[in-house]
Design a protein around this motif. Structure first.
Motif, PDB file in Angstrom:
ATOM      1  N   GLY A   1       9.790  43.325   7.587  1.00  0.00           N
ATOM      2  CA  GLY A   1       8.619  42.782   7.680  1.00  0.00           C
ATOM      3  C   GLY A   1       8.276  41.957   6.426  1.00  0.00           C
ATOM      4  N   THR A   2       7.668  40.784   6.489  1.00  0.00           N
ATOM      5  CA  THR A   2       7.764  39.709   5.443  1.00  0.00           C
ATOM      6  C   THR A   2       6.513  40.336   4.475  1.00  0.00           C
ATOM      7  N   ARG A   3       7.097  40.341   3.019  1.00  0.00           N
ATOM      8  CA  ARG A   3       6.186  40.646   2.001  1.00  0.00           C
ATOM      9  C   ARG A   3       5.243  39.728   2.200  1.00  0.00           C
TER      10      ARG A   3
ATOM     11  N   GLN B   1       1.715  48.517  -2.385  1.00  0.00           N
ATOM     12  CA  GLN B   1       1.442  49.057  -1.157  1.00  0.00           C
ATOM     13  C   GLN B   1       0.928  47.945  -0.393  1.00  0.00           C
ATOM     14  N   CYS B   2       0.002  47.057  -1.178  1.00  0.00           N
ATOM     15  CA  CYS B   2      -0.862  46.081  -0.169  1.00  0.00           C
ATOM     16  C   CYS B   2       0.269  44.992   0.395  1.00  0.00           C
TER      17      CYS B   2
ATOM     18  N   LYS C   1       5.947  45.143  10.598  1.00  0.00           N
ATOM     19  CA  LYS C   1       4.635  44.808  10.135  1.00  0.00           C
ATOM     20  C   LYS C   1       4.906  43.954   8.823  1.00  0.00           C
ATOM     21  N   ASP C   2       4.034  42.765   8.950  1.00  0.00           N
ATOM     22  CA  ASP C   2       3.946  41.869   7.497  1.00  0.00           C
ATOM     23  C   ASP C   2       2.923  42.792   6.531  1.00  0.00           C
TER      24      ASP C   2
ATOM     25  N   THR D   1      -5.229  42.454   4.703  1.00  0.00           N
ATOM     26  CA  THR D   1      -4.194  42.751   5.288  1.00  0.00           C
ATOM     27  C   THR D   1      -3.528  41.856   6.604  1.00  0.00           C
ATOM     28  N   ALA D   2      -2.512  42.357   7.033  1.00  0.00           N
ATOM     29  CA  ALA D   2      -2.061  41.354   8.181  1.00  0.00           C
ATOM     30  C   ALA D   2      -2.870  41.212   9.424  1.00  0.00           C
TER      31      ALA D   2
END
Length: 589
Positions: A57-59, A194-195, A225-226, A456-457
């Motif tokens: 999942g991409t940061r 966390q974000c 999940k990104d 968020t994503a």
């Protein structure tokens, strides 16, 4: 004849019994394999041919107020192999004709294309030659990965991962922080991990004995999940200007360190938080000063000096204990019953000064004479309301001082006096900026902040700070204090600073002695200027601070950097010039 037939039948019987016994063995073994051991053998089989793959999942990005990327994630590739499949092959190896390729030739070509090391690759393969996995080279960018891919080595398998880059480099490095092998290490990367952090997924595929992935065999176990996008209030262009301004000034002053802040007076948004020296998060090891890994403007405490006099003056006016034209007789020094003594920075005969004149000349004696009209508790509570003595509630950043003070001041008699001119108390550069934001905003303190929130994503906004304003002093008290501070620029401690053409500026200087532990105060200083413009309707607040300057140990040395940065701010945001000259209160009587 009869005996012959009997022997033949016996032989047939024996053969049939042997056949039946053999069939029975096979049946029993088949049942054992297909029924009794089926689950276990099936798992063993899968382990040999099913290949697990991590889907990263991409940061999330960290961006400035205009969407400019301060921290970004890019694809990187690890090149892996199955050591048991490593063998010579026929191929072009990046050339134009098919040829016999030895393992050594292949490794040499991989090393040349990737920048890897042949000896390391050989060692990793030899470590477990019958295994299905080993790293050959890690962290390739797209260019180098494609060069390796074009070699068409049949026993190479790419593994994609995400790497962190910082497009603005050292410009916002102390704010963004950086990542390490163990995850987020500093700055906003750490505070909002966390974000920002993505959630990795996983899938498996089946590979044949020849190492080729079997079509249609991929099974996704968990979706990746990104991470979210952290939206800051920072203006990266202005951040660069501030960074360059204080770096140049600090070198000229031979200062140990320096900070600068730019705040929107109406919103409390931090547009720039600059530090010198600072870290380039793309090359952390190049920074030898570990104190530069974070922002000193946010984390370093110091005694602010005379910038605090503006807060004392506003509190006096707000409580009806003084006014801009209130009169005081101000000698050069003042002594106290407990044996303490204070004095002004330069010798002068006894003067007749107004409260305006006390600020203009930055008189320690004068501000304490009038300041004692407030009780110790009142002054303490006003300082807290202005943002001192407490953590910054709207800023999440590692290393900020806790500064959890009690409900009443734990001050000695001397500190009670010294606190009125900024000695014996601790602040950060951000807290000083908060004092002047409050005065610039008609007495309403808005918690200073540098993050708007995290998107968020799936588009939700989280982590938005609470920036509800608080009325610290009345609009009249704030406006009168700002008007008094114009005298500091026109005829006081900043009189030597070249005016900013077309703008009325209100500011206060600070020159604080540096405590040296049990030795008391020594010869080192922390110099600063905090101010706002245009004074009649302040839009922006600028602060600059220099720690232990050597070529000029007075606040006049900090003035050029303040002027340069304030000029850049007013020009960048096209602030309308003042329409009339400053209308000043009298400074003497």
């Amino acid at each position: 004849m009869t005996k012959t037939i009997r022997n033949r039948r016996l032989r047939y019987g024996i053969v049939m019994m042997a056949v039946i016994a053999l069939v029975a063995v096979f049946v029993i073994r088949l049942v054992d394999i297909q029924v009794v051991q089926a689950a276990e053998l099936n798992e063993q089989s899968k382990a040999k041919r099913s290949i697990p793959v991590t889907i990263y999942g991409t940061r999330g990005d960290i961006v400035d107020r205009n969407g400019v990327e301060l921290a970004d994630s890019v694809n990187r590739y690890n090149i892996t192999t199955a050591p048991r499949l490593v063998a010579p092959f026929k191929g072009k190896l990046g050339g134009t004709r098919v040829k016999d390729v030895s393992v050594d030739d292949a490794l040499q070509a991989i090393a040349k294309a990737s920048g890897g090391d042949v000896a390391t690759m050989q060692k990793n393969i030899a470590a477990n030659p019958k295994s299905d996995f080993a790293y050959l080279v890690k962290g390739l960018d797209v260019k180098h990965y494609e060069a390796v891919r074009d070699l068409e080595v049949p026993w190479l398998y790419p593994e994609q991962q995400s790497a962190r880059i910082y497009p603005t480099g050292a410009t916002a490095g102390a704010l963004t922080g950086f990542m390490g092998t163990d995850g987020a290490q500093a700055g906003l990367e750490y505070s909002y991990n966390q974000c920002l952090a993505g959630t990795n997924g996983s899938e498996t595929y089946e590979r044949g004995e020849d190492g080729v992935q079997l079509p249609g065999s991929t099974v996704t176990k968990q979706q990746a999940k990104d991470g979210g996008t952290l939206q800051t209030t920072i203006d990266s262009d202005l951040q660069y200007m501030a960074q360059q301004t204080i770096a140049s000034a600090a070198k000229e002053l031979q200062a140990e360190s320096a900070t600068a802040t730019v705040t929107n007076a109406k919103t409390g948004e931090l547009l720039a938080v600059a530090d010198y020296p600072t870290v380039d998060p793309n090359d952390v090891d190049a920074t030898k000063d570990t104190g530069a890994y974070g922002s000193r403007a946010l984390t370093a405490t110091y005694e602010p000096g005379s910038t605090i006099k503006a807060a004392i003056a506003a509190a006096l006016i707000n409580e009806g204990k003084s006014s801009p034209t209130d009169r005081a007789v101000v000698p050069y020094s003042r002594s106290f019953p407990w044996g303490g003594r204070i004095q002004d920075s330069e010798f002068h005969p006894t003067e007749n000064l107004t409260l305006t004149g006390i600020l203009q000349n930055s008189s320690n004696v004068g501000i304490t004479e009038l300041g004692e009209r407030l009780t110790q508790q009142q002054r303490y509570e006003y300082m807290k309301k202005f943002g001192l003595f407490e953590p910054e509630s709207a800023i999440q950043y590692p290393g900020q001082p806790s500064m959890q003070y009690g409900a009443t001041p734990d001050w000695s008699s001397q500190t009670n006096i010294n606190s009125m001119f900024g000695q014996g108390i601790s602040t950060t550069a951000i807290q000083v900026a908060s004092v002047f934001q409050t005065l610039a905003n008609n007495g309403v303190r808005i918690p200073l902040h540098m993050v708007k929130g995290c998107q968020t994503a799936d588009g939700k906004m989280i982590d938005a700070p609470d920036v509800q304003g608080t009325q610290v002093v009345s609009p009249a008290a704030a406006q009168q204090t700002v008007k008094m501070l114009q005298s500091v620029v026109t005829g006081g401690t900043l009189v030597g600073m070249k005016p900013i053409s077309g703008y009325n500026v209100a500011a206060k200087t600070g020159t604080a002695e540096v405590a040296e532990g049990s030795k008391g105060y020594g010869g080192q200083r922390i110099t600063s200027v905090a101010g706002m413009a245009p004074a009649e309707d302040p839009q922006y607040v600028v602060t600059v601070t220099f720690t232990k300057p050597q070529t000029n140990k007075w606040s006049s040395g900090a003035a050029p950097a303040f002027r340069t940065l304030m000029s850049q701010v007013l020009e960048k945001y096209r602030v309308a010039p003042s329409t009339s000259e400053a209308q000043l209160y009298p400074s003497t009587w």
